[in-house]
Scaffold this active site. Structure first.
Site, PDB file in Angstrom:
ATOM      1  N   LYS A 259     -14.841  16.968  10.022  1.00  0.00           N
ATOM      2  CA  LYS A 259     -15.712  16.760  11.177  1.00  0.00           C
ATOM      3  C   LYS A 259     -16.095  18.133  11.711  1.00  0.00           C
ATOM      4  O   LYS A 259     -15.312  18.773  12.404  1.00  0.00           O
ATOM      5  CB  LYS A 259     -15.000  15.911  12.236  1.00  0.00           C
TER       6      LYS A 259
ATOM      7  N   THR B  78       0.873  -1.175   0.000  1.00  0.00           N
ATOM      8  CA  THR B  78       0.000   0.000   0.000  1.00  0.00           C
ATOM      9  C   THR B  78       0.910   1.225   0.000  1.00  0.00           C
ATOM     10  O   THR B  78       2.080   1.136   0.336  1.00  0.00           O
ATOM     11  CB  THR B  78      -0.865   0.045   1.268  1.00  0.00           C
TER      12      THR B  78
END
Ligand code: ADP
Length: 540
Positions: A437, A181
């Site tokens: 958020k 990854t």
């Protein structure tokens, strides 16, 4: 119980045998570094892949499970490694050409790579890391003189006999390939693909309603062979007998479009940034290219903006097939191929669906978890996507610190925040680390970006969270305008306003010439956060 079905091994040798026996005359075409074309067939590929396998074992002394790194563009020799290495019982480890030498050194060393197969045209890059990794042999591929200290690839193949492989069946649960990854958070981690996972992934990719690759297809994967198992295409194509076309180092829009026409390409695949470049080239020179044979452009790796999907179809008759996946999932996870349910909707609604990530692949299960446990499939509640299935990693290679990515009951935590509709349609809202958020609620940066990229003046848009005293975080949009065009902050906000709740709208816009990209061509939001998120907002 007696009378059971055979314990037939689902492995790469079975894929190879099928290509050899049934599709021997199908072609594999490669654009070479001098722009000329190399052509041969599966009948040529198969003995060369077997010779490679035999040479790695008999000449270089590799044994089952040993890792063989590749450092190559997309071409026929890379395909020989993709197939030959696992046919010999070893593991292909694709290295990303665009990584920093320090990362390559870490990844190849951590992967335990014993041999490196690399392109001669990439040798300046190879020299930056080969001496820092304990490779026992370095093999040079392509035309031109053999670099110092390297083995000539063609000599190695010539030294082996194709039938010199040990006569035994490879266990389908053995490792066949490995890919790291990108490690946007923490160290890169290795996903290891089993023979069985590759075989089943090929079967699922070829299915109707999935990528639907058939013998009649001509497939040009723009996705580099070092990105997430080349999205499985080398195996899927060999399995069904599709013609494969490799672009070599030429990944610019004009070269790719020319190749689509010349080779009569039917399926192609890559990340959205590649398609945005191709769209610009097609818009600028609409009558130059013949794309009439292309029936599916598979877009994945990042969200395909709805405006891009519509532009390709309405302006150029090109169909985008949106798919979601990860290095840890081989990579195919979900496909947005409309079912009869979506096909019954209005055209506008259908496009909305096409920009979602779609239904999970077969043998691939999904669920999503919020703060209070699993979330309902109501198309509205956001949660982190968890998956399990026949080609989902069960752990990372030699990385105990990565164990927290799996739940106690063995599902993989993707780090992607999604909503799931009652009928299973997934929509990726964000990566959990990219979400905004704001005041205890989540704002999807992907949704804002997609909408912004629908504005006629906007070429690219990335939305990031910036710290905010009152709301904890607020969205900031980084925008690249099309050449010769612009829009004011107010105009952009006005454009977004009908599509979102007021508190979702970005408080701030920054105009840049280019959005930084990762080694596989995705927006590098971390760099944008470093650049913009620390500055106090001018307008709060
Ligand atoms: P990385 O992006 O970290 O280099 P991967 O290529 O494995 O590694 O990326 C997987 C991630 O890419 C997914 O977790 C998801 O966040 C994103 N992704 C892949 N396909 C899509 C898609 N169609 N839409 C939105 N995000 C996607």
């Amino acid at each position: 119980m007696e009378g059971l079905i055979m314990d037939y091994q689902l492995n790469v040798p079975a894929i190879l045998r099928r290509a050899e026996q049934l599709f021997a005359d199908k072609e594999i075409a490669t654009r070479l570094p001098d722009r000329s074309w190399h052509r041969y067939t599966y009948a040529d590929l198969v003995p060369r892949a077997r010779r490679l396998a035999a040479a790695l074992r008999n000449e270089l002394g590799l044994v089952d499970g040993d890792r063989v790194a590749t450092f190559s563009w997309n071409h026929y020799q890379h395909l020989e490694a993709y197939i030959g290495v696992p046919v010999g019982g070893m593991v292909t480890h694709t290295l990303n050409l665009r990584l920093h030498p320090d990362d390559l050194t870490y990844i190849a060393t951590h992967g335990g790579d014993r041999v490196l197969i690399a392109d001669k045209v990439l040798w300046p890059l190879v020299e930056n890391f080969r001496g820092r990794v304990p490779f026992e042999h370095v093999i040079a591929v392509g035309d031109g003189p053999t670099p110092d200290g390297a083995i000539e690839y063609e000599d190695l193949l010539a030294s082996a006999e194709p039938d010199a492989l040990p006569d035994r069946e490879i266990d389908e649960r053995a490792a066949a390939a490995m890919c790291y990854t990108s490690g946007t958070t923490g160290r890169p981690k290795g996903a290891v693909y089993s023979h069985r996972a590759i075989a089943l992934h090929s079967l699922a990719s070829a299915m109707a309603g999935s990528l639907a690759v058939t013998e009649a297809d001509v497939v040009l994967p723009v996705v580099p062979m070092f990105h997430a198992n080349a999205w499985g295409f080398p195996f899927t194509c060999a399995f069904v007998g599709a013609k494969q076309v490799f672009p070599g180092p030429f990944l610019d829009g004009a070269s790719l479009l020319e190749a689509f026409g010349q080779e009569r390409v039917t399926i192609t695949a890559g990340v959205p940034t590649i398609w945005m470049a191709i769209l610009q080239e097609l818009d600028a020179n609409p009558d130059t290219y013949d794309v009439s044979t292309v029936r599916a452009m598979v877009v994945g790796g990042a969200a395909a903006p709805q405006a891009m999907i519509e532009a390709f179809e309405k302006r150029h008759g090109l169909r985008v097939l949106h798919a979601w996946g990860m290095t840890e999932t081989c990579p195919l996870g979900s496909i947005s191929e409309p079912t009869s349910r979506e096909r019954a909707l209005s055209e506008a609604e259908q496009y909305r669906y096409r920009a979602k990530q779609g239904l999970p692949a077969p043998f691939f299960e999904i669920r999503a978890r919020g703060a209070e446990g699993l979330v309902p499939w109501d198309g509205a509640t956001m949660g982190e996507l968890e998956v399990r299935g026949a080609w989902v990693s069960s752990s990372y290679h030699d990385s105990p610190e990565g164990a927290d990515r799996w739940t106690e009951d063995g599902w993989f935590k993707t780090g992607d925040i999604v909503t799931i509709e009652p009928h299973g349609y997934i929509e990726i809202q964000d990566r959990s680390k990219d979400l905004v958020k704001s005041g205890g609620e989540w704002i999807s940066t992907v949704a804002l970006e997609n909408a912004l990229m629908g504005h006629p003046a906007v070429a690219e848009a990335a939305v990031i969270a910036v710290p905010d005293e009152k709301w904890s975080e607020r969205p900031l949009a980084v925008v690249v305008f099309r050449e010769g065009q612009a829009a004011s902050d107010e105009e952009l906000t006005e454009f977004l306003a009908p599509q979102f709740a007021k508190w979702w709208l970005p408080d701030r816009y920054e105009v840049v010439d280019e959005i930084p990209k990762t080694a596989v061509g995705k927006f590098r939001k971390m760099a944008l956060r470093e650049r913009f998120a620390t500055q106090p907002a001018e307008t709060a």
